[in-house]
Enzyme design. Structure first.
Site, PDB file in Angstrom:
ATOM      1  N   CYS A 251     -68.038  10.560  15.266  1.00 29.22           N
ATOM      2  CA  CYS A 251     -69.055   9.699  15.891  1.00 29.22           C
ATOM      3  C   CYS A 251     -70.122  10.573  16.543  1.00 29.22           C
ATOM      4  O   CYS A 251     -70.446  10.440  17.729  1.00 29.22           O
ATOM      5  CB  CYS A 251     -68.434   8.757  16.915  1.00 29.22           C
ATOM      6  SG  CYS A 251     -66.995   7.860  16.321  1.00 29.22           S
ATOM      7  N   ALA A 253     -73.530  11.155  16.031  1.00 29.93           N
ATOM      8  CA  ALA A 253     -74.935  10.827  16.276  1.00 29.93           C
ATOM      9  C   ALA A 253     -75.134  10.402  17.733  1.00 29.93           C
ATOM     10  O   ALA A 253     -74.256   9.769  18.322  1.00 29.93           O
ATOM     11  CB  ALA A 253     -75.384   9.717  15.323  1.00 29.93           C
ATOM     12  N   PRO A 254     -76.267  10.803  18.330  1.00 31.66           N
ATOM     13  CA  PRO A 254     -77.440  11.477  17.751  1.00 31.66           C
ATOM     14  C   PRO A 254     -77.366  12.999  17.728  1.00 31.66           C
ATOM     15  O   PRO A 254     -78.346  13.652  17.378  1.00 31.66           O
ATOM     16  CB  PRO A 254     -78.571  11.016  18.677  1.00 31.66           C
ATOM     17  CG  PRO A 254     -77.908  10.849  20.002  1.00 31.66           C
ATOM     18  CD  PRO A 254     -76.524  10.341  19.719  1.00 31.66           C
ATOM     19  N   GLY A 255     -76.260  13.599  18.140  1.00 32.41           N
ATOM     20  CA  GLY A 255     -76.086  15.030  17.931  1.00 32.41           C
ATOM     21  C   GLY A 255     -76.120  15.908  19.159  1.00 32.41           C
ATOM     22  O   GLY A 255     -76.013  17.127  19.029  1.00 32.41           O
ATOM     23  N   LYS A 257     -73.921  16.359  21.619  1.00 37.96           N
ATOM     24  CA  LYS A 257     -72.663  17.075  21.854  1.00 37.96           C
ATOM     25  C   LYS A 257     -72.390  18.070  20.735  1.00 37.96           C
ATOM     26  O   LYS A 257     -71.862  19.170  20.977  1.00 37.96           O
ATOM     27  CB  LYS A 257     -71.519  16.082  22.014  1.00 37.96           C
ATOM     28  CG  LYS A 257     -71.694  15.150  23.229  1.00 37.96           C
ATOM     29  CD  LYS A 257     -70.547  14.173  23.338  1.00 37.96           C
ATOM     30  CE  LYS A 257     -70.740  13.212  24.511  1.00 37.96           C
ATOM     31  NZ  LYS A 257     -71.857  12.273  24.292  1.00 37.96           N
ATOM     32  N   ASP A 273     -70.363  10.658  11.193  1.00 38.14           N
ATOM     33  CA  ASP A 273     -70.808   9.398  11.764  1.00 38.14           C
ATOM     34  C   ASP A 273     -70.878   8.362  10.656  1.00 38.14           C
ATOM     35  O   ASP A 273     -71.262   8.682   9.519  1.00 38.14           O
ATOM     36  CB  ASP A 273     -72.177   9.533  12.441  1.00 38.14           C
ATOM     37  CG  ASP A 273     -72.422   8.434  13.471  1.00 38.14           C
ATOM     38  OD1 ASP A 273     -72.157   8.669  14.660  1.00 38.14           O
ATOM     39  OD2 ASP A 273     -72.864   7.339  13.073  1.00 38.14           O
ATOM     40  N   ASP A 318     -66.077  10.991  20.453  1.00 36.90           N
ATOM     41  CA  ASP A 318     -66.957  10.228  21.343  1.00 36.90           C
ATOM     42  C   ASP A 318     -67.004   8.815  20.778  1.00 36.90           C
ATOM     43  O   ASP A 318     -67.875   8.482  19.983  1.00 36.90           O
ATOM     44  CB  ASP A 318     -68.339  10.887  21.375  1.00 36.90           C
ATOM     45  CG  ASP A 318     -69.292  10.229  22.353  1.00 36.90           C
ATOM     46  OD1 ASP A 318     -68.847   9.309  23.072  1.00 36.90           O
ATOM     47  OD2 ASP A 318     -70.461  10.627  22.401  1.00 36.90           O
ATOM     48  N   CYS A 371     -68.760   6.413  26.946  1.00 43.69           N
ATOM     49  CA  CYS A 371     -69.738   6.228  28.026  1.00 43.69           C
ATOM     50  C   CYS A 371     -69.516   4.838  28.629  1.00 43.69           C
ATOM     51  O   CYS A 371     -70.414   3.995  28.640  1.00 43.69           O
ATOM     52  CB  CYS A 371     -71.166   6.421  27.545  1.00 43.69           C
ATOM     53  SG  CYS A 371     -71.627   5.451  26.099  1.00 43.69           S
TER      54      CYS A 371
END
Length: 436
Positions: A251, A253-255, A257, A273, A318, A371
């Protein structure tokens, strides 16, 4: 651009969110010249939506047509006491411009909107006091969201809701291959920008700025990433991985991490992703930073469609979640989510953990993060996973960062960001696979 035109676009955005569309999607279709102003107004409207909707119902119990209701609610939110965005405009200017906006989209409703808004200005204190008895109006979150937070965090729930309505800080991640946070703060000062070091790689700006104004952004010296999100890469790397270690960023995106991992170590990273369009943002991020990773558009829950059979030294998951920890950055989320979303997301998260755990080498590390501030997407889900595995426990002192709540009073754990970072809400768990 005339305020009346911005109000037309903002009301259209609110109507779309009410219909279940994300604000980002709506703004992408907004005329470029109107986009910045519409976003600023829409953010503030969504942060005051509970009170504004209650005021509309109080002042006009019979709901008008959806487009008229959206414009009226937009204007009421911007006229709300303490509204710093609306404060850029005098109250009577807002009323007049809302009437002009009505003339552009629903001319027959203009007298009605004028009468309701002028009554609100005349009786504002009384109306606000009357509707604040409703928690949704007072706290600007759906009732189920308030109830879930209260149950999860009996002593902190109100502070989390208040933080959701604040303007978020703009925090940068300094590329460790290029410079240091201290050196970058000096570069910011030379460019007339204020910055404060708030973590090993984190700098918080005194006020948000376009990335085009950030020294070295285009060259890859710095990226935008919240301080809480910056915990992921160091937590996964721990004491270090050998050069060329195989790492899965599920997972991805958006990159952000993915890039942080590669800024800190020489790794063989697979960024996965399920959304091919969002995966292209990973490629763009890596290109700007001069970093290289393999990317694949695939579902992490189905390794047989993408895994080459070689175990990973480390995995970062994530997981998709409610985004309840980043509501101040995405104020539409609270109004888009439904109570049934949380157990459905928790089920997806569990399926991903179960699918990826067998792909990890014995002795390897897995970091699970969301998150989210909801326990169902954090410690409750990890507790259930530990029970399914049997004999497995969290790693760390204390055992993993756990839940981090948004705002300056973020839970004080060993690995938490500097309090001055005012980080987003996150959950982190670090797991190590036992050796045979």
């Amino acid at each position: 651009m005339p305020l009346s035109t911005l109000l037309v676009h903002t009301a259209a955005a609110l109507q779309a969110v009410r219909a279940g569309r994300s604000l980002n999607d709506v703004l992408d279709r907004c005329p470029p010249a109107a986009r910045p102003g519409t976003q600023a107004l829409a953010f503030q409207v969504l942060r005051r939506l509970g009170g504004a909707q209650a005021a509309r119902q109080h002042l006009a119990p019979k709901a008008p047509a959806p487009n008229v209701d959206a414009l009226l609610t937009t204007a009421l939110a911007l006229l709300w006491p303490g509204d710093d965005t609306g404060a850029r405009y005098a109250p009577h200017t807002l009323v007049n411009q809302a009437v002009e906006a009505a003339k552009q989209t629903a001319r027959a409703s203009a007298p009605f909107i004028n009468a309701v808004l002028r009554r609100f200005l005349r009786d504002r204190d009384t109306v606000v006091a009357a509707v604040q008895a409703d928690p949704v109006a007072a706290l600007n979150h759906p009732r189920w969201w308030i109830d879930r937070l209260r149950a999860d965090w009996p002593s902190a729930w109100r502070g989390v809701l208040e933080a959701d309505n604040d303007h978020p800080p703009m925090t940068l991640r300094v590329n460790a291959r290029r410079t240091t946070p201290q050196a970058y703060v000096a570069r910011l000062a030379a460019a007339g920008l204020e910055g404060t070091v708030v973590g090993p790689h984190a700098v918080r700006l005194g006020r948000p700025a376009p990335v085009s104004d950030l020294p070295g952004f285009a060259d890859g010296d710095v990226s935008v990433q919240d301080a809480a999100a910056q915990l992921a890469a160091p937590l996964l790397l721990g004491g270090g991985l050998p050069p060329g270690a195989r790492v899965l960023d599920a997972c991805a995106a958006p990159g952000g991490k993915t890039a942080h991992l590669l800024e800190l170590a020489d790794l063989d990273v697979l960024a996965l992703d399920s959304d091919a369009d969002r995966l292209r943002r990973v490629d763009d991020t890596l290109h700007r930073l001069g970093l290289v990773a393999r990317t694949a558009a695939a579902d992490a829950r189905q390794p047989d469609t993408w895994w080459d059979g070689q175990a990973f030294d480390a995995i970062l998951l994530d997981a998709p979640c409610s985004a309840s920890g980043i509501v101040r950055r995405h104020p539409d989320v609270r109004w888009l989510r439904r109570p049934t979303d949380i157990p459905a997301l928790a089920e997806t998260q569990a399926a991903m953990l179960d699918a990826l755990w067998p792909l990890l080498k014995p002795g390897g590390r897995l970091v699970y993060c969301t998150c989210s501030v909801f326990r169902a997407e954090g410690d409750a889900g990890i507790d259930a996973f530990l029970q399914r595995q049997g004999g497995l426990s969290l790693v760390g002192r204390p055992p993993s960062p756990g839940h981090l709540l948004p705002g300056p009073d973020n839970r004080a754990v060993e690995d938490a960001p500097d309090a001055g970072a005012s980080p987003d809400g996150f959950y982190y768990a670090l797991l190590t696979k036992p050796l045979p």
